[in-house]
Design a protein around this motif. Structure first.
Motif, PDB file in Angstrom:
ATOM      1  N   PRO A 230      50.093  50.619  32.743  1.00  0.00           N
ATOM      2  CA  PRO A 230      49.825  50.062  31.410  1.00  0.00           C
ATOM      3  C   PRO A 230      50.315  48.623  31.275  1.00  0.00           C
ATOM      4  CG  PRO A 230      50.628  52.303  31.224  1.00  0.00           C
ATOM      5  CD  PRO A 230      50.773  51.922  32.670  1.00  0.00           C
ATOM      6  N   GLY A 231      49.505  47.803  30.641  1.00  0.00           N
ATOM      7  CA  GLY A 231      49.864  46.402  30.435  1.00  0.00           C
ATOM      8  C   GLY A 231      49.414  45.487  31.549  1.00  0.00           C
ATOM      9  N   GLN A 232      48.752  46.043  32.566  1.00  0.00           N
ATOM     10  CA  GLN A 232      48.273  45.231  33.677  1.00  0.00           C
ATOM     11  C   GLN A 232      46.792  44.897  33.521  1.00  0.00           C
ATOM     12  OE1 GLN A 232      49.246  47.490  37.277  1.00  0.00           O
ATOM     13  NE2 GLN A 232      50.932  46.083  37.706  1.00  0.00           N
ATOM     14  N   CYS A 233      46.420  43.738  34.084  1.00  0.00           N
ATOM     15  CA  CYS A 233      45.022  43.337  34.162  1.00  0.00           C
ATOM     16  C   CYS A 233      44.676  43.146  35.628  1.00  0.00           C
ATOM     17  CB  CYS A 233      44.775  42.040  33.394  1.00  0.00           C
ATOM     18  SG  CYS A 233      43.107  41.368  33.584  1.00  0.00           S
ATOM     19  N   ALA A 234      43.610  43.802  36.082  1.00  0.00           N
ATOM     20  CA  ALA A 234      43.126  43.654  37.454  1.00  0.00           C
ATOM     21  C   ALA A 234      41.869  42.794  37.427  1.00  0.00           C
ATOM     22  CB  ALA A 234      42.828  45.009  38.071  1.00  0.00           C
ATOM     23  N   ALA A 235      41.923  41.648  38.117  1.00  0.00           N
ATOM     24  CA  ALA A 235      40.785  40.724  38.151  1.00  0.00           C
ATOM     25  C   ALA A 235      40.143  40.783  39.527  1.00  0.00           C
ATOM     26  CB  ALA A 235      41.241  39.303  37.840  1.00  0.00           C
ATOM     27  N   LEU A 236      38.858  41.117  39.555  1.00  0.00           N
ATOM     28  CA  LEU A 236      38.123  41.217  40.820  1.00  0.00           C
ATOM     29  C   LEU A 236      37.290  39.960  41.014  1.00  0.00           C
ATOM     30  CD1 LEU A 236      37.013  42.681  43.306  1.00  0.00           C
ATOM     31  CD2 LEU A 236      35.355  43.816  41.808  1.00  0.00           C
ATOM     32  N   ASP A 237      37.644  39.181  42.042  1.00  0.00           N
ATOM     33  CA  ASP A 237      36.896  37.977  42.396  1.00  0.00           C
ATOM     34  C   ASP A 237      35.637  38.407  43.145  1.00  0.00           C
ATOM     35  OD1 ASP A 237      35.929  35.707  43.939  1.00  0.00           O
ATOM     36  OD2 ASP A 237      37.783  34.692  43.374  1.00  0.00           O
ATOM     37  N   ALA A 239      33.348  36.702  44.665  1.00  0.00           N
ATOM     38  CA  ALA A 239      33.056  35.995  45.910  1.00  0.00           C
ATOM     39  C   ALA A 239      33.990  36.437  47.032  1.00  0.00           C
ATOM     40  CB  ALA A 239      33.159  34.488  45.696  1.00  0.00           C
ATOM     41  N   LYS A 240      35.287  36.510  46.738  1.00  0.00           N
ATOM     42  CA  LYS A 240      36.278  36.879  47.749  1.00  0.00           C
ATOM     43  C   LYS A 240      36.396  38.385  47.920  1.00  0.00           C
ATOM     44  CE  LYS A 240      39.116  32.767  46.876  1.00  0.00           C
ATOM     45  NZ  LYS A 240      40.461  32.270  46.452  1.00  0.00           N
ATOM     46  N   ARG A 241      35.868  39.149  46.940  1.00  0.00           N
ATOM     47  CA  ARG A 241      35.966  40.597  46.961  1.00  0.00           C
ATOM     48  C   ARG A 241      37.410  41.049  47.094  1.00  0.00           C
ATOM     49  NH1 ARG A 241      32.293  42.626  44.457  1.00  0.00           N
ATOM     50  NH2 ARG A 241      32.811  44.636  45.392  1.00  0.00           N
ATOM     51  N   SER A 242      38.269  40.433  46.283  1.00  0.00           N
ATOM     52  CA  SER A 242      39.684  40.778  46.280  1.00  0.00           C
ATOM     53  C   SER A 242      40.157  40.921  44.841  1.00  0.00           C
ATOM     54  CB  SER A 242      40.515  39.709  47.001  1.00  0.00           C
ATOM     55  OG  SER A 242      40.375  38.456  46.346  1.00  0.00           O
ATOM     56  N   VAL A 243      41.221  41.701  44.644  1.00  0.00           N
ATOM     57  CA  VAL A 243      41.743  41.993  43.306  1.00  0.00           C
ATOM     58  C   VAL A 243      43.121  41.383  43.135  1.00  0.00           C
ATOM     59  CG1 VAL A 243      42.604  43.828  41.798  1.00  0.00           C
ATOM     60  CG2 VAL A 243      40.402  44.078  42.931  1.00  0.00           C
ATOM     61  N   THR A 244      43.346  40.775  41.974  1.00  0.00           N
ATOM     62  CA  THR A 244      44.650  40.226  41.609  1.00  0.00           C
ATOM     63  C   THR A 244      45.176  40.969  40.394  1.00  0.00           C
ATOM     64  OG1 THR A 244      44.003  38.028  42.404  1.00  0.00           O
ATOM     65  CG2 THR A 244      45.924  38.163  40.952  1.00  0.00           C
TER      66      THR A 244
END
Length: 339
Positions: A230-237, A239-244
């Motif tokens: 909870p409280g996290q945001c997962a950003a999927l790029d 182009a790079k096909r990677s998650v931050t």
């Protein structure tokens, strides 16, 4: 809602035939008092009509659905509030909330047919819907949600755009949101998915309560799973096909549900993304250094120009409306250049 204090719920009762005689008279007087009131009443009518159709299709009764549609059109023939029949009948099939209902049959028995509902929202519109398992969904502007009229086994829905899900817990069946670039899998939780299908757009999942598994394929085609808290945001790029994974400002992320734009030391990239969704525009930032700016403010019912003035005064950036439109967008978003 107006000087006569006609509420949206009263308008819904009027169009569904559940209003009292006094309410009917009040609504008709309010509609006749101005063009603005008439247009708003039309919008409420379209939504009421669409959701009637959805509710009927949940029971997979095509004949009843057809009968109700014809009954509603017949009622419109007797209605003089919105002007001529031809204008109302034409507008009826261009609703603010577009609803498509279709069936997928297995075998030749009607009991095996599964109906699917496809909801589409227009620019500046936020809609809510309750799914067959009682899961609540808020659908942001320019978004599309597809779901079955009944779930069999795992609960699967498809999203292009942005939505907030309050998933009803089910100890046996997972709830999965499929987007163009990723899949979100839960049992029962609350989360926001931003997955507009535009070139170069980063898809985001923000977890509010519970737990979420984010599934996607990397550049090598391997399946990856990211467990979120909870409280996290997962950003999927894309182009790079990677998650931050980052800590999310949940209030800001979900503010669109209430028709607001809430900025709390928000980056320019995220702020412009929120404005794009709300006003059906696309920003083309010419000066990359502008991305170093952050912004704070709460906007409720302000015009696009008023909000852009806030950015002009606080960071001295300039906005120019382009003569071209976003060809990648079905809605043909206006492009605004920023430097």
């Amino acid at each position: 809602m107006s000087e006569n204090r006609i509420s949206e719920s009263m308008l819904v009762r009027y169009f569904t035939g559940s209003a009292t005689a006094a309410e009917q008279s009040a609504v008709e007087a309010w509609i006749s008092s101005s063009d603005e009131n008439r247009k708003l009443a039309e919008q409420i009518h379209y939504i009421s009509f669409a959701m009637d159709t959805v509710e009927t299709m949940r029971h997979i009764d095509v004949a009843a659905a057809k009968k109700r549609v014809h009954a509603r059109i017949a009622a419109l023939r007797r209605c003089r509030i919105f002007g001529t029949l031809q204008r109302v009948a034409a507008l009826l099939f261009v609703p603010l909330l577009a609803v498509t209902v279709f069936l997928a049959s297995h075998g030749n028995g009607s009991d095996d047919a599964i109906g699917y509902v496809e909801l589409r929202t227009s620019a500046g519109m936020v809609s809510t819907v309750t799914l067959p398992d009682s899961t609540q969904v808020w659908l942001n502007a320019n978004s599309c949600l597809k779901y079955p009229t009944r779930f069999v086994g795992d609960r699967n829905v498809t999203l292009v755009g942005e939505a907030y899900f309050k998933v009803t817990r089910n100890g046996r069946d997972h709830f999965r949101v499929h987007t163009p670039t990723m899949q979100v899998e839960v049992m029962g939780t609350e989360f926001n998915v931003d997955a507009y299908d535009y070139p170069g757009r980063t898809a985001r999942t923000t977890l509010v309560k519970g737990s979420v598994n984010l599934l996607y394929a990397d550049n090598d085609g391997k399946s990856r799973i990211v467990a979120m808290s909870p409280g996290q945001c997962a950003a999927l790029d894309g182009a790079k096909r990677s998650v931050t994974l980052n800590t999310a400002d949940v209030e800001s992320v979900v503010s669109w549900r209430d028709g607001k734009i809430v900025l709390n030391h928000t980056s320019l990239a995220d702020a412009l993304r929120m404005i794009e969704n709300h006003f059906n525009v696309r920003f083309d930032v010419k000066n990359p250094k502008l991305y170093e700016h952050n912004f704070t403010g709460v906007f409720v019912d302000q015009s696009l120009e008023t909000i852009l003035d806030h950015f002009r005064y606080s960071s001295h950036m300039h906005f120019r409306r382009s003569v071209t439109h976003d060809s990648a967008s079905v809605a043909g978003r206006e492009i605004i250049e920023v430097d």
